[in-house]
Design an enzyme around this catalytic site. Structure first.
Site, mmCIF file in Angstrom:
data_model
loop_
_atom_site.group_PDB
_atom_site.id
_atom_site.type_symbol
_atom_site.label_atom_id
_atom_site.label_comp_id
_atom_site.label_asym_id
_atom_site.label_seq_id
_atom_site.Cartn_x
_atom_site.Cartn_y
_atom_site.Cartn_z
ATOM 1 N N GLY A 13 0.784 -1.228 0.000
ATOM 2 C CA GLY A 13 0.000 0.000 0.000
ATOM 3 C C GLY A 13 0.816 1.276 0.000
ATOM 4 C CG ASN A 15 1.526 4.365 -5.513
ATOM 5 O OD1 ASN A 15 1.978 5.496 -5.631
ATOM 6 N ND2 ASN A 15 1.966 3.341 -6.223
ATOM 7 C CG MET A 90 -1.337 -6.681 -7.533
ATOM 8 S SD MET A 90 -0.690 -5.547 -8.789
ATOM 9 C CE MET A 90 0.000 -6.726 -9.946
ATOM 10 C CG LEU A 93 -11.519 -3.413 -11.039
ATOM 11 C CD1 LEU A 93 -11.585 -1.890 -10.998
ATOM 12 C CD2 LEU A 93 -12.082 -4.018 -9.765
ATOM 13 C CG ASN A 107 -4.211 1.363 -12.189
ATOM 14 O OD1 ASN A 107 -3.974 1.039 -11.033
ATOM 15 N ND2 ASN A 107 -3.620 0.766 -13.217
ATOM 16 C CG HIS A 109 0.471 0.756 -15.898
ATOM 17 N ND1 HIS A 109 0.208 -0.557 -15.563
ATOM 18 C CD2 HIS A 109 1.282 0.719 -16.974
ATOM 19 C CE1 HIS A 109 0.838 -1.355 -16.430
ATOM 20 N NE2 HIS A 109 1.492 -0.597 -17.292
ATOM 21 C CB SER A 136 0.812 6.300 -17.043
ATOM 22 O OG SER A 136 1.881 6.276 -17.950
ATOM 23 C CB THR A 141 -11.637 2.133 -20.072
ATOM 24 O OG1 THR A 141 -10.429 1.598 -20.634
ATOM 25 C CG2 THR A 141 -11.561 3.649 -20.008
ATOM 26 C CG LEU A 144 -4.506 -4.526 -18.925
ATOM 27 C CD1 LEU A 144 -4.885 -4.549 -17.454
ATOM 28 C CD2 LEU A 144 -3.729 -5.775 -19.295
ATOM 29 C CG ASP A 145 -2.682 -1.127 -17.657
ATOM 30 O OD1 ASP A 145 -3.259 -0.763 -16.617
ATOM 31 O OD2 ASP A 145 -1.873 -2.077 -17.678
#
Length: 188
Positions: A13, A15, A90, A93, A107, A109, A136, A141, A144-145
């Site tokens: 955790g 971040n 990790m 969703l 997020n 990344h 980034s 959405t 993925l990324d």
């Protein structure tokens, strides 16, 4: 009134900790309403609890994904969450979960998107011979990324860098970038 933030984590955790430290500042436009994790033993969850933050943990083991995500969704909504920050969470969703929170999930990344979506970003950047790596913050959405990039920070790849040394420098930039970009995002 500060925006209510739910932070999803899976591990230490770090971040989330940087977001929590920023949230303590008077001018920060968000506050952490809840920290949730898919790993009840996550060290970051213990830290959040020690800091007086509301926490929620639910292991997805043995649960259908829709049932697991419904439990997380309920915890977030019960806490009054308006925005979700993924901070080392990790799990992917589901499209349904993302749709329910459309435009309100961000997020962090560890690459300069659109390069190196997914995992092993530092190894891939080193193997490609890139001169820079970085991180980034993006809108989540169904891809993925793949959502809108809200902010980035570059880190030079040094001669002799290993995944661990590069990762440590990128993580330090993540801790600076995420709170700032998130603050801008919740007020836009």
């Amino acid at each position: 009134m500060k925006a209510k933030l739910g932070v999803l984590i899976s591990g230490r955790g770090s971040n989330m900790m940087s977001l929590a430290q920023a949230a303590r500042q008077m001018e920060c436009p968000y506050e952490i309403a809840i920290v949730a994790s898919d790993k009840p033993e996550a060290p970051g969850l213990a830290w959040a609890h020690e800091q007086g933050l509301a926490t929620f943990a639910q292991s997805p083991k043995g649960m259908p994904k829709p049932e697991y995500e419904a439990a997380i969704d309920t915890a977030l909504r019960d806490a009054g969450v308006e925005f979700i920050a993924l901070a080392g969470y990790m799990r992917l969703l589901s499209d349904d979960f993302v749709a329910r929170w459309r435009g309100r999930i961000v997020n962090i990344h560890p690459s300069l998107l659109p390069k190196y979506k997914g995992l092993d970003t530092h190894q891939r950047a080193i193997e490609a011979g890139d001169a820079v790596a970085g991180c980034s913050v993006h809108v989540v959405t169904e891809e993925l990324d793949g959502g809108e990039v809200l902010g980035q920070a570059e880190v030079p790849i040094l001669a002799g860098d290993s995944v661990d040394t590069l990762s440590a420098r990128v993580l330090a930039e993540e801790h600076r970038l995420y709170p700032r970009v998130l603050a801008d995002f919740v007020v836009r």
